[in-house]
Design a protein around this motif. Structure first.
Motif, PDB file in Angstrom:
ATOM      1  N   ASP A 162       4.174  -1.185   3.492  1.00  0.00           N
ATOM      2  CA  ASP A 162       3.220   0.109   3.826  1.00  0.00           C
ATOM      3  C   ASP A 162       4.295   1.102   4.437  1.00  0.00           C
ATOM      4  OD1 ASP A 162       3.715  -0.799   6.299  1.00  0.00           O
ATOM      5  OD2 ASP A 162       1.761  -1.716   6.560  1.00  0.00           O
ATOM      6  N   LYS A 221      -8.034   3.612   2.190  1.00  0.00           N
ATOM      7  CA  LYS A 221      -7.221   4.717   2.025  1.00  0.00           C
ATOM      8  C   LYS A 221      -7.519   5.215   0.657  1.00  0.00           C
ATOM      9  CE  LYS A 221      -3.963   3.096   4.968  1.00  0.00           C
ATOM     10  NZ  LYS A 221      -4.932   1.882   5.193  1.00  0.00           N
ATOM     11  N   LYS A 230      -7.405  -7.258   6.130  1.00  0.00           N
ATOM     12  CA  LYS A 230      -6.693  -6.891   5.299  1.00  0.00           C
ATOM     13  C   LYS A 230      -7.375  -5.770   4.285  1.00  0.00           C
ATOM     14  CE  LYS A 230      -2.446  -5.486   4.382  1.00  0.00           C
ATOM     15  NZ  LYS A 230      -1.136  -6.239   4.273  1.00  0.00           N
ATOM     16  N   ARG A 262       0.813  -2.610  14.054  1.00  0.00           N
ATOM     17  CA  ARG A 262       0.289  -1.638  12.782  1.00  0.00           C
ATOM     18  C   ARG A 262      -1.376  -1.471  12.676  1.00  0.00           C
ATOM     19  NH1 ARG A 262       2.219  -4.077   7.264  1.00  0.00           N
ATOM     20  NH2 ARG A 262       2.040  -5.885   8.272  1.00  0.00           N
ATOM     21  N   ASN A 263      -1.907  -2.518  13.603  1.00  0.00           N
ATOM     22  CA  ASN A 263      -3.305  -2.203  13.692  1.00  0.00           C
ATOM     23  C   ASN A 263      -3.910  -1.068  14.187  1.00  0.00           C
ATOM     24  OD1 ASN A 263      -3.610  -4.709  12.183  1.00  0.00           O
ATOM     25  ND2 ASN A 263      -4.441  -5.814  13.842  1.00  0.00           N
ATOM     26  N   VAL A 319      -2.066   2.228  12.101  1.00  0.00           N
ATOM     27  CA  VAL A 319      -2.806   2.717  11.050  1.00  0.00           C
ATOM     28  C   VAL A 319      -4.060   3.346  11.046  1.00  0.00           C
ATOM     29  CG1 VAL A 319      -4.074   0.704  10.337  1.00  0.00           C
ATOM     30  CG2 VAL A 319      -3.197   2.129   8.579  1.00  0.00           C
ATOM     31  N   TYR A 339      -9.550  -6.393  12.617  1.00  0.00           N
ATOM     32  CA  TYR A 339      -8.725  -6.140  11.461  1.00  0.00           C
ATOM     33  C   TYR A 339      -8.808  -7.166  10.372  1.00  0.00           C
ATOM     34  CZ  TYR A 339      -5.447  -4.379   8.362  1.00  0.00           C
ATOM     35  OH  TYR A 339      -4.594  -3.698   7.129  1.00  0.00           O
ATOM     36  N   MET A 358      -9.309  -3.936   5.015  1.00  0.00           N
ATOM     37  CA  MET A 358      -9.615  -2.402   5.456  1.00  0.00           C
ATOM     38  C   MET A 358      -8.498  -1.668   4.805  1.00  0.00           C
ATOM     39  SD  MET A 358     -10.729  -3.328   9.174  1.00  0.00           S
ATOM     40  CE  MET A 358     -10.138  -2.072  10.005  1.00  0.00           C
ATOM     41  N   GLN A 359      -7.333  -2.018   4.214  1.00  0.00           N
ATOM     42  CA  GLN A 359      -6.360  -1.422   3.552  1.00  0.00           C
ATOM     43  C   GLN A 359      -6.884  -0.664   2.385  1.00  0.00           C
ATOM     44  OE1 GLN A 359      -2.164  -2.593   3.426  1.00  0.00           O
ATOM     45  NE2 GLN A 359      -2.645  -2.876   1.194  1.00  0.00           N
ATOM     46  N   ASP A 377      -0.292   4.974   0.735  1.00  0.00           N
ATOM     47  CA  ASP A 377      -0.129   5.401   2.284  1.00  0.00           C
ATOM     48  C   ASP A 377       0.785   6.055   2.863  1.00  0.00           C
ATOM     49  OD1 ASP A 377       1.591   3.289   2.887  1.00  0.00           O
ATOM     50  OD2 ASP A 377       0.172   1.928   3.711  1.00  0.00           O
ATOM     51  N   SER A 395       0.784  -1.156   0.033  1.00  0.00           N
ATOM     52  CA  SER A 395      -0.014  -0.017  -0.007  1.00  0.00           C
ATOM     53  C   SER A 395       0.872   1.355   0.185  1.00  0.00           C
ATOM     54  CB  SER A 395      -1.128   0.074   1.356  1.00  0.00           C
ATOM     55  OG  SER A 395      -0.214  -0.171   2.378  1.00  0.00           O
ATOM     56  N   HIS A 403       4.355   2.157   7.422  1.00  0.00           N
ATOM     57  CA  HIS A 403       4.874   1.797   8.817  1.00  0.00           C
ATOM     58  C   HIS A 403       6.056   1.036   8.953  1.00  0.00           C
ATOM     59  CE1 HIS A 403       0.360   2.908   9.171  1.00  0.00           C
ATOM     60  NE2 HIS A 403       0.329   1.846   8.525  1.00  0.00           N
TER      61      HIS A 403
HETATM   62  N1  ARG Z   1      -0.936  -1.112   5.560  1.00  0.00           N
HETATM   63  C1  ARG Z   1      -2.253  -1.591   6.530  1.00  0.00           C
HETATM   64  C2  ARG Z   1      -3.245  -1.012   6.318  1.00  0.00           C
HETATM   65  O1  ARG Z   1      -3.275   0.191   5.949  1.00  0.00           O
HETATM   66  C3  ARG Z   1      -1.754  -1.600   7.883  1.00  0.00           C
HETATM   67  C4  ARG Z   1      -1.890  -2.611   8.938  1.00  0.00           C
HETATM   68  C5  ARG Z   1      -1.599  -3.924   8.660  1.00  0.00           C
HETATM   69  N2  ARG Z   1      -2.009  -4.818   9.685  1.00  0.00           N
HETATM   70  C6  ARG Z   1      -1.916  -6.134   9.625  1.00  0.00           C
HETATM   71  N3  ARG Z   1      -2.142  -6.920  10.554  1.00  0.00           N
HETATM   72  N4  ARG Z   1      -1.409  -6.536   8.371  1.00  0.00           N
HETATM   73  O2  ARG Z   1      -4.351  -1.572   6.523  1.00  0.00           O
END
Ligand code: ARG
Length: 460
Positions: free
Chosen positions: A84, A326, A320, A110-111, A114, A318, A322-323, A28, A24, A86
């Motif tokens: 990404d 953005k 993915k 990262r959860n 982000v 969470y 949800m990525q 992102d 991403s 992060h």
């Molecule tokens: N790039 C991811 C996003 O935008 C960050 C979160 C990733 N978390 C994970 N558990 N893969 O959603």
């Protein structure tokens, strides 16, 4: 080759297509400032709570500042393999400060990272939008004050209905824009809680201080449920729906500008700065900016429906999926900001043609309601009967191809003998608008007062 990010469990790197679908960073990276601010707040809190040594925290903060200037100056090397923003930042941090970088991710995932970054980003966007919408209101109210008494046709069904003033019409958009701003402010208030410290989903066993990071990042408080904090994107959806309603409003005004600036209407003139020519037809002055404001609405609605669809049915917490929140949001935001700026520019630029508008206001028997009102007021006629009598007068005018105020008194008396010459006072468009003095009505004195009140309110 082992995996760059999770080498412990993985012995092989990802397939090229896996990497392509997963990454991403191309979009992102726009979160870099928020990501660094979040990390700095996290590091400071970890040091304060004794989870991190002051030396490590200092090295991390230094490293993050270096990364910020690298990104700012364009020298930062973004890597798709690092997925990404992060991981890109963290990886560079470990190049810069060594093992301390690895300690930054203590009590964090990262959860929550982000979710925090994105809330901060959307919050800034909402603040910018509010300012931009205030500027639009100022432009509209300024024009309204300058043309509070310019008579134009008011429409229903795009048929001339009753005369109104140009200022009154513009102030209608000031009101709509005011509510658009209300939705923006409201969305900001609801999103302003900090997910940071929710970690992957369950919280953490480290003695973190979530109040501290929330405060450092300008949030009102930490989110109360770690599952909710990492799982929801309603703050993005709420913003997109506020943008959608705003874009819908803008599209209506854009459409009116397209109509008004046509040769057939000729109500307003846009200067060279806000029109384009045609490569083949020398006479053309096209209102492209208005058309594009009208069209940008599509992207904005699309982003909202798209994200609703992404989120629908996702189990907590969470995923993915949800990525995908953005990219469309950024696109919709860019479109919205551009549309508001273009509309503000066009409003300031636009010059009404008062003669054309006034002439059009008189056409189409637009003062018929004034005639009916006169019958009610002067003859105490029930409105329904007055409507009927007026209908016959309009019919007569139409038959003989005349406007209402061009009819002879005799002709009208043949339909209703009690009509007197006084009637001509209400048949003119200027008198018509002047008489609409009810609160919120189009009487020039009302419009002037409202435009001035808005300009005063918008001074701050
Ligand atoms: N790039 C991811 C996003 O935008 C960050 C979160 C990733 N978390 C994970 N558990 N893969 O959603």
């Amino acid at each position: 080759m082992s995996n760059k990010m999770w080498g412990g469990r993985f012995v092989a790197g990802p397939d090229a297509v896996m990497e392509a679908i997963n990454a991403s960073i191309d979009f992102d990276r726009r979160l870099w400032q928020q990501d660094i601010a979040g990390s700095k707040a996290h590091a400071a809190m970890l040091a304060e709570t004794g989870i991190l040594t002051p030396e490590d925290a200092k090295a991390i903060t230094h490293g993050l500042d270096t990364i910020a200037s690298e990104i700012e100056s364009g020298s930062f090397d973004f890597s798709t393999a690092l997925e990404d923003i992060h991981m890109n930042v963290e990886s560079r941090l470990s190049e810069l400060v060594g093992p301390a970088a690895g300690r930054l991710h203590t009590a964090r995932s990262r959860n929550d990272q982000v979710a925090t970054d994105f809330r901060l980003y959307v919050r800034d966007a909402l603040d910018r939008l509010d300012t931009a919408l205030a500027a639009l209101q100022r432009a509209l109210a300024g024009k309204a004050a300058a043309h509070y008494d310019a008579v134009m046709p008011g429409f229903t069904h795009l048929q001339a209905a009753q005369p109104v003033t140009f200022g009154h019409h513009l102030l209608a958009y000031v009101e709509m824009t005011g509510r658009d701003r209300g939705r923006v402010v409201d969305a900001r208030r609801r999103l302003n809680e900090s997910p940071l410290g929710s970690a992957a989903l369950a919280g953490t066993s480290f003695p973190i201080d979530r109040e501290m990071t929330a405060k450092a990042l300008g949030f009102d408080r930490p989110t109360a449920n770690s599952l909710d904090a990492v799982a929801d994107r309603d703050f993005v959806l709420e913003t997109l729906s506020a943008l959608s309603i705003m874009a819908m409003h803008l599209s209506r005004f854009a459409e009116e500008i397209v109509i008004w600036s046509s040769a057939q209407f000729g109500f307003v003139h846009l200067s060279d700065a806000w029109t384009t020519g045609s490569s083949i037809m020398p006479q053309k002055r096209n209102p492209d900016a208005a058309e594009l404001v009208r069209a940008k609405t599509g992207r904005i609605f699309g982003a909202m429906v798209g994200l609703l669809t992404v989120m629908k049915g996702l189990p907590l917490t969470y995923s993915k999926d949800m990525q995908e929140d953005k990219e469309p949001f950024f696109d919709a935001l860019d479109a919205a900001e551009l549309a508001v700026a273009a509309m503000t520019g066009m409003v300031s630029d636009m010059e009404p043609n008062r003669e054309r508008m006034q002439a059009a206001a008189g056409a189409g028997y637009s003062t018929a309601t004034d005639l009916a009102d006169w019958l009610v007021r002067t003859l105490n006629m029930p409105f329904r009967e007055a409507h009927h009598v007026t209908g016959r007068v309009v019919g007569l005018a139409a038959q003989s191809g005349r406007d209402l105020d061009a009819l002879a008194l005799d002709d009208m008396q043949a339909i209703e003998p009690r009509i007197t010459a006084e009637i001509f006072e209400v048949l003119g468009v200027e008198n018509s608008v002047k008489s609409r003095t009810s609160y919120g009505g189009t009487a020039p004195a009302n419009v002037k007062a409202q435009a001035e009140a808005w300009l005063e309110k918008l001074k701050a």
